[in-house]
Design a protein around this motif. Structure first.
Motif, PDB file in Angstrom:
ATOM      1  N   LYS A  27       0.829  -1.206   0.000  1.00  0.00           N
ATOM      2  CA  LYS A  27       0.000   0.000   0.000  1.00  0.00           C
ATOM      3  C   LYS A  27       0.862   1.254   0.000  1.00  0.00           C
ATOM      4  CE  LYS A  27      -4.213  -1.828   2.114  1.00  0.00           C
ATOM      5  NZ  LYS A  27      -5.093  -1.803   3.301  1.00  0.00           N
ATOM      6  N   ASN A  30       2.247   1.742  -3.430  1.00  0.00           N
ATOM      7  CA  ASN A  30       1.204   2.237  -4.328  1.00  0.00           C
ATOM      8  C   ASN A  30       0.965   3.728  -4.119  1.00  0.00           C
ATOM      9  OD1 ASN A  30       0.809  -0.190  -5.561  1.00  0.00           O
ATOM     10  ND2 ASN A  30      -0.901  -0.804  -4.256  1.00  0.00           N
ATOM     11  N   LYS A  31       0.954   4.136  -2.851  1.00  0.00           N
ATOM     12  CA  LYS A  31       0.736   5.554  -2.561  1.00  0.00           C
ATOM     13  C   LYS A  31       1.900   6.401  -3.068  1.00  0.00           C
ATOM     14  CE  LYS A  31      -2.521   5.300   1.258  1.00  0.00           C
ATOM     15  NZ  LYS A  31      -2.841   5.699   2.647  1.00  0.00           N
ATOM     16  N   ASP A  70      -5.085   5.984  -5.733  1.00  0.00           N
ATOM     17  CA  ASP A  70      -5.422   6.653  -4.470  1.00  0.00           C
ATOM     18  C   ASP A  70      -6.364   7.818  -4.751  1.00  0.00           C
ATOM     19  OD1 ASP A  70      -5.513   7.677  -1.939  1.00  0.00           O
ATOM     20  OD2 ASP A  70      -3.368   8.152  -1.781  1.00  0.00           O
ATOM     21  N   LYS A  72      -7.162  10.433  -3.466  1.00  0.00           N
ATOM     22  CA  LYS A  72      -6.789  11.472  -2.518  1.00  0.00           C
ATOM     23  C   LYS A  72      -7.478  12.793  -2.870  1.00  0.00           C
ATOM     24  CE  LYS A  72      -2.580  12.891  -0.075  1.00  0.00           C
ATOM     25  NZ  LYS A  72      -1.108  12.839  -0.068  1.00  0.00           N
TER      26      LYS A  72
END
Length: 233
Positions: A27, A30-31, A70, A72
């Motif tokens: 994770k 990936n971020k 993401d 975001k």
């Protein structure tokens, strides 16, 4: 027997911990990848040698890759800004609303509102759409009164530009004076106030503001040019 049971539990816990660690690392990676796409999008916007349209569309491609990884809030708001700049006002507006719904941090939400208002006002002024302009003006008014908005002087400055568009220089002046009262070293507000004073034919006050700009930032080329104009009046 007890030792074996304990040993089994320890191994199971270790495997579980390892799996969580691996998933966590994945994770995180990936971020980081999403963040890299976001940075690439920003770099595209800054590089307009092939034209603004191309740069913004390329930036949207990168930001879409980031959003696949993401969702975001900052990425959504940035894409909304790019859509506005490309003329897709409705898409940009709806994406801003999604970003605002997702935003949990009140300070970030305020910044998104300010960006939305700037773009609405920009579109409104270009198209002489008073509804968009008034909507933007009201967003800034709410931000001025919002304890979580850290730079109310910016909202006041933006409101002054709306008044200038409406040729109401007196109200524009009042907004700029309030902005400077909150932030005495706000160079853009001083420079814009000089322009407003010039339009109000108050040359002495305009010169004072330009002197302040040049004191704060001696290399301000626009201020230098305006000072030359004022000296000839």
């Amino acid at each position: 027997m007890n030792i074996k049971i304990c040993k089994f539990k320890f191994n199971a816990f270790f495997i579980l911990f390892l799996l969580i660690f691996i998933i966590g690392c994945s994770k995180q990676e990936n971020k980081k990848l999403a963040q890299n796409y976001y940075k690439m999008a920003i770099e595209e916007v800054q590089d307009t040698k092939n034209g603004k349209q191309y740069a913004y569309k390329k930036a949207i491609d990168y930001i879409d890759e980031a959003l696949k990884i993401d969702q975001k809030t900052e990425y959504l708001a940035f894409k909304a800004t790019l859509l506005f700049e490309l003329g897709y006002d409705e898409l940009g507006d709806s994406l801003f609303d999604i970003a605002l719904q997702k935003a949990k941090d009140e300070k970030l939400k305020c910044e998104i509102f300010n960006n939305k208002a700037c773009l609405l006002a920009q579109v409104g002024i270009l198209n002489h759409d008073n509804d968009k302009i008034d909507y933007a003006f009201n967003i800034w008014q709410n931000l001025i009164n919002n304890k979580d908005y850290l730079t109310p002087e910016v909202a006041l400055f933006n409101q002054s530009k709306v008044y200038v568009f409406k040729n109401d220089y007196e109200l524009a002046k009042n907004k700029l004076l309030k902005a400077i009262q909150l932030s005495p070293n706000y160079i853009d507000a001083h420079y814009y106030l000089a322009l407003v004073y010039h339009n109000l034919s108050n040359i002495k006050a305009a010169k004072n503001e330009i002197n302040t700009v040049l004191y704060l930032f001696p290399e301000h080329e626009s201020a230098k040019r305006l000072m030359q104009i004022l000296k000839n009046l």
